[in-house]
Design a protein around this motif. Structure first.
Motif, PDB file in Angstrom:
ATOM      1  N   GLY A  12       0.916  -1.065   0.181  1.00 18.25           N
ATOM      2  CA  GLY A  12       0.062  -0.100   0.080  1.00 18.25           C
ATOM      3  C   GLY A  12       0.888   1.265  -0.099  1.00 18.25           C
ATOM      4  N   VAL A  13       1.866   1.098   0.163  1.00 18.69           N
ATOM      5  CA  VAL A  13       2.949   2.431   0.053  1.00 18.69           C
ATOM      6  C   VAL A  13       2.735   3.083  -1.229  1.00 18.69           C
ATOM      7  CG1 VAL A  13       5.142   1.456  -0.581  1.00 18.69           C
ATOM      8  CG2 VAL A  13       5.188   3.341   0.703  1.00 18.69           C
ATOM      9  N   GLY A  14       2.558   2.125  -2.408  1.00 18.46           N
ATOM     10  CA  GLY A  14       2.444   2.884  -3.624  1.00 18.46           C
ATOM     11  C   GLY A  14       3.623   2.450  -4.789  1.00 18.46           C
ATOM     12  N   LYS A  15       4.237   1.400  -4.607  1.00 21.45           N
ATOM     13  CA  LYS A  15       5.492   1.196  -5.118  1.00 21.45           C
ATOM     14  C   LYS A  15       4.989   0.892  -6.509  1.00 21.45           C
ATOM     15  CE  LYS A  15       5.828  -3.384  -3.143  1.00 21.45           C
ATOM     16  NZ  LYS A  15       4.732  -4.314  -4.222  1.00 21.45           N
ATOM     17  N   THR A  16       3.899   0.260  -6.954  1.00 18.74           N
ATOM     18  CA  THR A  16       3.560   0.005  -8.245  1.00 18.74           C
ATOM     19  C   THR A  16       3.042   1.230  -8.939  1.00 18.74           C
ATOM     20  OG1 THR A  16       2.721  -2.204  -7.492  1.00 18.74           O
ATOM     21  CG2 THR A  16       2.015  -1.729  -9.685  1.00 18.74           C
ATOM     22  N   THR A  17       2.487   2.009  -8.104  1.00 16.76           N
ATOM     23  CA  THR A  17       1.956   3.577  -8.685  1.00 16.76           C
ATOM     24  C   THR A  17       3.322   4.247  -9.309  1.00 16.76           C
ATOM     25  OG1 THR A  17       0.265   3.425  -7.446  1.00 16.76           O
ATOM     26  CG2 THR A  17       0.746   5.725  -8.391  1.00 16.76           C
ATOM     27  N   ASN A  37       6.726  -8.783 -11.863  1.00 20.89           N
ATOM     28  CA  ASN A  37       6.024  -8.787 -10.177  1.00 20.89           C
ATOM     29  C   ASN A  37       6.245 -10.064  -9.553  1.00 20.89           C
ATOM     30  OD1 ASN A  37       4.120  -9.090  -8.251  1.00 20.89           O
ATOM     31  ND2 ASN A  37       3.544  -7.148  -8.808  1.00 20.89           N
ATOM     32  N   ARG A  55      -3.923 -13.462  -4.059  1.00 18.42           N
ATOM     33  CA  ARG A  55      -2.592 -13.238  -3.784  1.00 18.42           C
ATOM     34  C   ARG A  55      -2.372 -12.745  -2.149  1.00 18.42           C
ATOM     35  NH1 ARG A  55      -0.728 -10.693  -8.439  1.00 18.42           N
ATOM     36  NH2 ARG A  55       0.968  -9.672  -7.262  1.00 18.42           N
ATOM     37  N   THR A  88       8.756  -6.269  -5.544  1.00 15.77           N
ATOM     38  CA  THR A  88       8.629  -7.511  -4.729  1.00 15.77           C
ATOM     39  C   THR A  88       8.590  -6.781  -3.245  1.00 15.77           C
ATOM     40  OG1 THR A  88       9.655  -9.345  -3.925  1.00 15.77           O
ATOM     41  CG2 THR A  88      11.247  -7.792  -4.715  1.00 15.77           C
ATOM     42  N   HIS A  89       9.196  -7.593  -2.308  1.00 13.94           N
ATOM     43  CA  HIS A  89       9.124  -6.816  -0.960  1.00 13.94           C
ATOM     44  C   HIS A  89      10.219  -7.241  -0.137  1.00 13.94           C
ATOM     45  CE1 HIS A  89       4.950  -6.081  -0.581  1.00 13.94           C
ATOM     46  NE2 HIS A  89       4.830  -6.891  -1.398  1.00 13.94           N
ATOM     47  N   ARG A 128      -4.216   4.791   2.993  1.00 10.23           N
ATOM     48  CA  ARG A 128      -4.189   4.158   1.494  1.00 10.23           C
ATOM     49  C   ARG A 128      -4.642   2.738   1.603  1.00 10.23           C
ATOM     50  NH1 ARG A 128       1.680   6.246  -0.701  1.00 10.23           N
ATOM     51  NH2 ARG A 128       1.488   8.555  -0.108  1.00 10.23           N
ATOM     52  N   ARG A 137      -6.104  -6.374   2.610  1.00  8.62           N
ATOM     53  CA  ARG A 137      -4.998  -5.726   3.458  1.00  8.62           C
ATOM     54  C   ARG A 137      -5.084  -6.161   4.995  1.00  8.62           C
ATOM     55  NH1 ARG A 137      -1.582  -3.936  -0.565  1.00  8.62           N
ATOM     56  NH2 ARG A 137      -2.828  -2.514  -1.983  1.00  8.62           N
ATOM     57  N   ASN A 172       7.436   8.544  -1.148  1.00  8.10           N
ATOM     58  CA  ASN A 172       6.096   8.483  -2.082  1.00  8.10           C
ATOM     59  C   ASN A 172       5.178   9.250  -1.032  1.00  8.10           C
ATOM     60  OD1 ASN A 172       4.262   8.672  -3.863  1.00  8.10           O
ATOM     61  ND2 ASN A 172       3.685   6.395  -3.311  1.00  8.10           N
ATOM     62  N   ALA A 173       5.413  10.484  -0.696  1.00 12.77           N
ATOM     63  CA  ALA A 173       4.337  11.241   0.132  1.00 12.77           C
ATOM     64  C   ALA A 173       3.353  11.658  -0.611  1.00 12.77           C
ATOM     65  CB  ALA A 173       5.333  12.407   0.575  1.00 12.77           C
TER      66      ALA A 173
HETATM   67  P1  AP5 Z   1      -0.056   0.649  -4.972  1.00 12.70           P
HETATM   68  O1  AP5 Z   1       0.787   1.063  -6.216  1.00 12.70           O
HETATM   69  O2  AP5 Z   1      -1.307  -0.264  -5.730  1.00 12.70           O
HETATM   70  O3  AP5 Z   1       0.737  -0.082  -3.853  1.00 12.70           O
HETATM   71  P2  AP5 Z   1       1.688  -0.827  -3.716  1.00 12.70           P
HETATM   72  O4  AP5 Z   1       2.475  -0.816  -2.623  1.00 12.70           O
HETATM   73  O5  AP5 Z   1       2.451  -1.202  -4.873  1.00 12.70           O
HETATM   74  O6  AP5 Z   1       0.835  -2.337  -3.451  1.00 12.70           O
HETATM   75  P3  AP5 Z   1       0.812  -3.565  -4.416  1.00 12.70           P
HETATM   76  O7  AP5 Z   1      -0.615  -3.902  -4.268  1.00 12.70           O
HETATM   77  O8  AP5 Z   1       1.288  -3.440  -5.631  1.00 12.70           O
HETATM   78  O9  AP5 Z   1       1.758  -4.424  -3.597  1.00 12.70           O
HETATM   79  P4  AP5 Z   1       1.178  -5.571  -2.390  1.00 12.70           P
HETATM   80  O10 AP5 Z   1       2.379  -5.233  -1.746  1.00 12.70           O
HETATM   81  O11 AP5 Z   1       0.077  -5.178  -1.542  1.00 12.70           O
HETATM   82  O12 AP5 Z   1       1.355  -6.706  -3.137  1.00 12.70           O
HETATM   83  P5  AP5 Z   1       2.253  -7.488  -4.230  1.00 12.70           P
HETATM   84  O13 AP5 Z   1       1.538  -7.796  -5.271  1.00 12.70           O
HETATM   85  O14 AP5 Z   1       3.574  -7.018  -4.337  1.00 12.70           O
HETATM   86  O15 AP5 Z   1      -0.846   1.938  -4.302  1.00 12.70           O
HETATM   87  C1  AP5 Z   1      -1.743   1.690  -3.263  1.00 12.70           C
HETATM   88  C2  AP5 Z   1      -2.587   2.836  -3.095  1.00 12.70           C
HETATM   89  O16 AP5 Z   1      -1.925   4.122  -2.756  1.00 12.70           O
HETATM   90  C3  AP5 Z   1      -3.420   3.305  -4.395  1.00 12.70           C
HETATM   91  O17 AP5 Z   1      -4.474   3.429  -4.206  1.00 12.70           O
HETATM   92  C4  AP5 Z   1      -2.849   4.381  -5.169  1.00 12.70           C
HETATM   93  O18 AP5 Z   1      -3.515   5.186  -5.886  1.00 12.70           O
HETATM   94  C5  AP5 Z   1      -2.110   5.089  -3.612  1.00 12.70           C
HETATM   95  N1  AP5 Z   1      -1.108   5.980  -3.900  1.00 12.70           N
HETATM   96  C6  AP5 Z   1       0.058   5.795  -4.593  1.00 12.70           C
HETATM   97  N2  AP5 Z   1       0.994   6.820  -4.420  1.00 12.70           N
HETATM   98  C7  AP5 Z   1       0.334   7.655  -3.873  1.00 12.70           C
HETATM   99  C8  AP5 Z   1       0.928   9.177  -3.624  1.00 12.70           C
HETATM  100  N3  AP5 Z   1       1.753   9.551  -3.724  1.00 12.70           N
HETATM  101  N4  AP5 Z   1      -0.325   9.659  -2.645  1.00 12.70           N
HETATM  102  C9  AP5 Z   1      -1.562   9.437  -2.359  1.00 12.70           C
HETATM  103  N5  AP5 Z   1      -1.929   8.088  -2.807  1.00 12.70           N
HETATM  104  C10 AP5 Z   1      -0.918   7.156  -3.560  1.00 12.70           C
HETATM  105  O19 AP5 Z   1       2.812  -8.991  -3.556  1.00 12.70           O
HETATM  106  C11 AP5 Z   1       1.727  -9.825  -3.100  1.00 12.70           C
HETATM  107  C12 AP5 Z   1       2.066 -10.869  -2.345  1.00 12.70           C
HETATM  108  O20 AP5 Z   1       3.206 -11.650  -3.138  1.00 12.70           O
HETATM  109  C13 AP5 Z   1       2.796 -10.521  -0.920  1.00 12.70           C
HETATM  110  O21 AP5 Z   1       1.988 -10.141   0.022  1.00 12.70           O
HETATM  111  C14 AP5 Z   1       3.639 -11.735  -0.641  1.00 12.70           C
HETATM  112  O22 AP5 Z   1       2.886 -12.861   0.038  1.00 12.70           O
HETATM  113  C15 AP5 Z   1       4.065 -12.291  -1.770  1.00 12.70           C
HETATM  114  N6  AP5 Z   1       5.525 -11.803  -2.202  1.00 12.70           N
HETATM  115  C16 AP5 Z   1       5.838 -10.954  -3.145  1.00 12.70           C
HETATM  116  N7  AP5 Z   1       7.245 -10.693  -3.208  1.00 12.70           N
HETATM  117  C17 AP5 Z   1       7.600 -11.752  -2.496  1.00 12.70           C
HETATM  118  C18 AP5 Z   1       9.026 -12.246  -1.965  1.00 12.70           C
HETATM  119  N8  AP5 Z   1      10.148 -11.907  -2.355  1.00 12.70           N
HETATM  120  N9  AP5 Z   1       9.159 -13.281  -1.005  1.00 12.70           N
HETATM  121  C19 AP5 Z   1       7.903 -13.796  -0.412  1.00 12.70           C
HETATM  122  N10 AP5 Z   1       6.667 -13.404  -1.090  1.00 12.70           N
HETATM  123  C20 AP5 Z   1       6.600 -12.503  -1.827  1.00 12.70           C
END
Ligand code: AP5
Length: 189
Positions: A12-17, A37, A55, A88-89, A128, A137, A172-173
């Motif tokens: 939710g920090v917005g890395k994909t954005t 991803n 996921r 990733t994370h 967020r 979440r 990413n504030a």
């Molecule tokens: P968004 O860009 O969607 O946020 P994000 O942090 O990228 O969240 P993701 O959903 O992409 O990542 P995730 O960590 O949840 O899951 P992932 O698929 O990577 O933005 C979020 C919101 O914020 C949006 O509404 C956006 O509009 C808003 N926003 C953004 N920027 C803003 C700003 N500046 N101001 C205001 N609003 C803003 O991973 C899924 C799962 O995979 C994990 O849970 C884990 O189980 C597994 N996984 C992944 N990598 C590994 C690994 N290396 N090892 C083991 N397991 C792993």
């Protein structure tokens, strides 16, 4: 061989954005990256095996299963060529504690040039998460999010020791997405 940049940040920090924005900027300059991803690679296998439905269930699986999926994902990504961003994370918050997102066997496969930590104030992340209805979440307060971000900085230092890579913090504030996009684009140029 192209460049490999790993992008991390708490959910939710917005890395994909931020990544999407930076890629648009770079495209105009003729610089091309592909985004992989990590979660999607893991999810595709987990779904085929019938062990999860979405996921967000993956981080609740048995730790050994998560590690097996992690290893398969890293091996598949290591075969990719060209300039690559891996979304990733740095660590995964599981019911039994923090799990390294890039343990030794993953880093050895990927050997990144840079690891980016996308961060912001924990209250902004909390809001967020609450407003994102597309995902399940984790319900945690600001304190838990702050702790997770702190742990990610610590573990990223360990990763840089192993891989010899740089570690970059990108903030990413709220209302400052463009600044985050530009900071990430500068890392990728
Ligand atoms: P968004 O860009 O969607 O946020 P994000 O942090 O990228 O969240 P993701 O959903 O992409 O990542 P995730 O960590 O949840 O899951 P992932 O698929 O990577 O933005 C979020 C919101 O914020 C949006 O509404 C956006 O509009 C808003 N926003 C953004 N920027 C803003 C700003 N500046 N101001 C205001 N609003 C803003 O991973 C899924 C799962 O995979 C994990 O849970 C884990 O189980 C597994 N996984 C992944 N990598 C590994 C690994 N290396 N090892 C083991 N397991 C792993």
């Amino acid at each position: 061989m192209g460049r490999r940049v790993i992008i991390t940040g708490v959910p939710g920090v917005g890395k994909t954005t931020v990544v999407t924005g930076a890629l648009k900027v770079l495209e105009q300059e003729g610089i091309v990256y592909r985004t992989l991803n990590f979660g999607t690679y893991m999810f595709d296998v987990a779904l085929k095996e019938g062990i999860v439905r979405d996921r967000d269930e993956m981080r609740k699986l048995d730790k050994e299963i998560q590690k097996r999926l992690q290893k398969l994902a890293a091996q598949a990504m290591a075969r990719e060529e060209g300039n690559i961003i891996i979304d990733t994370h740095a660590s995964i918050k599981t019911p039994s504690g923090y799990l390294a997102g890039l343990p030794e066997w993953v880093l050895r496969e990927l050997m990144p040039d840079t690891i980016v930590l996308v961060e912001t104030n924990e209250d902004q992340i909390l809001l967020r998460r609450l407003s994102d209805e597309t995902r399940s979440r984790d319900l945690e307060g600001s304190y838990g999010i702050a702790e997770h971000q702190q742990f990610n900085r610590a573990i990223a230092a360990a990763y840089s020791m192993y891989a010899g890579c740089a570690v970059k913090y990108v903030t990413n504030a709220d209302h400052l997405l463009e600044k985050a996009v530009e900071d990430l684009a500068a890392v990728l140029r």
